[in-house]
Design a protein around this motif. Sequence first.
Motif, PDB file in Angstrom:
ATOM      1  N   GLN A  51       0.854  -1.187   0.000  1.00  0.00           N
ATOM      2  CA  GLN A  51       0.000   0.000   0.000  1.00  0.00           C
ATOM      3  C   GLN A  51       0.888   1.233   0.000  1.00  0.00           C
ATOM      4  OE1 GLN A  51      -2.506   0.451   3.459  1.00  0.00           O
ATOM      5  NE2 GLN A  51      -4.140   1.255   2.195  1.00  0.00           N
ATOM      6  N   LYS A  52       0.586   2.193  -0.875  1.00  0.00           N
ATOM      7  CA  LYS A  52       1.360   3.429  -0.932  1.00  0.00           C
ATOM      8  C   LYS A  52       1.255   4.161   0.399  1.00  0.00           C
ATOM      9  CE  LYS A  52       1.882   5.919  -4.506  1.00  0.00           C
ATOM     10  NZ  LYS A  52       2.892   5.958  -5.511  1.00  0.00           N
ATOM     11  N   THR A  53       2.325   4.853   0.755  1.00  0.00           N
ATOM     12  CA  THR A  53       2.360   5.563   2.042  1.00  0.00           C
ATOM     13  C   THR A  53       1.932   7.022   1.907  1.00  0.00           C
ATOM     14  OG1 THR A  53       4.701   6.084   1.687  1.00  0.00           O
ATOM     15  CG2 THR A  53       4.185   4.088   2.955  1.00  0.00           C
ATOM     16  N   ASP A  54       1.406   7.409   0.743  1.00  0.00           N
ATOM     17  CA  ASP A  54       1.006   8.805   0.540  1.00  0.00           C
ATOM     18  C   ASP A  54      -0.401   9.107   1.049  1.00  0.00           C
ATOM     19  OD1 ASP A  54      -0.599   7.539  -1.333  1.00  0.00           O
ATOM     20  OD2 ASP A  54       0.262   8.563  -3.076  1.00  0.00           O
ATOM     21  N   SER A  56      -3.159   7.733  -0.002  1.00  0.00           N
ATOM     22  CA  SER A  56      -4.180   7.484  -1.024  1.00  0.00           C
ATOM     23  C   SER A  56      -4.831   6.122  -0.859  1.00  0.00           C
ATOM     24  CB  SER A  56      -3.562   7.585  -2.424  1.00  0.00           C
ATOM     25  OG  SER A  56      -2.653   6.510  -2.637  1.00  0.00           O
ATOM     26  N   ARG A  58      -3.819   3.510  -2.275  1.00  0.00           N
ATOM     27  CA  ARG A  58      -3.609   2.748  -3.508  1.00  0.00           C
ATOM     28  C   ARG A  58      -2.622   1.613  -3.290  1.00  0.00           C
ATOM     29  NH1 ARG A  58      -2.057   7.474  -7.177  1.00  0.00           N
ATOM     30  NH2 ARG A  58      -0.378   6.006  -7.557  1.00  0.00           N
ATOM     31  N   CYS A  60       0.170  -1.045  -4.880  1.00  0.00           N
ATOM     32  CA  CYS A  60       1.204  -1.083  -5.913  1.00  0.00           C
ATOM     33  C   CYS A  60       1.905  -2.428  -5.846  1.00  0.00           C
ATOM     34  CB  CYS A  60       2.228   0.019  -5.676  1.00  0.00           C
ATOM     35  SG  CYS A  60       1.549   1.668  -5.771  1.00  0.00           S
TER      36      CYS A  60
END
Length: 157
Positions: A51-54, A56, A58, A60
């Motif tokens: 999971q993206k850490t931003d 979001s 999302r 990946c």
Amino acid sequence: MMGRNWMENEGLGLFRARRKNSRKWLEGYYVRVSETAGNDSSAVRHYIIFQKTDGSGRMCRAEVDPDTLCRCTGMRDKNSRLIFEHDIVRHKIWNEEAIGEVVWSDIGLTGFFLKAADKDQKGVSHSYPISRGGFDDDERNFNTDEVIGNVFDCPIC
């Protein structure tokens, strides 16, 4: 898993590996894919889904080096850090300290163990269950294990 980051769920599906051609570690779920291209023999690729850490949410995927693949034990050390296979852990038992590598064993008792060399006898090793205090299944149970590195980044920790 509403309200929780899926990475916070500890379990046997969680892995850690180094990104291929990089020293960056990724934690997530492991996928092994056999790919075929035309008449070529199948190539095997290894991925971590993360999971993206931003913020979001999302998902990946990144190709990883399979030689650095480490399974999560599902346990945490005394600093609440997840313990993975091939971590180097400091373990205290009966006022003695043992330092060794977390390994999987399916001989006799199945599970993750700390494989530590005997301080006095070269070539002799001992196995200790990890994340267990002196009083298992007791209200006095405490965790003294501490992750101090891993065999890939610090082989002699």
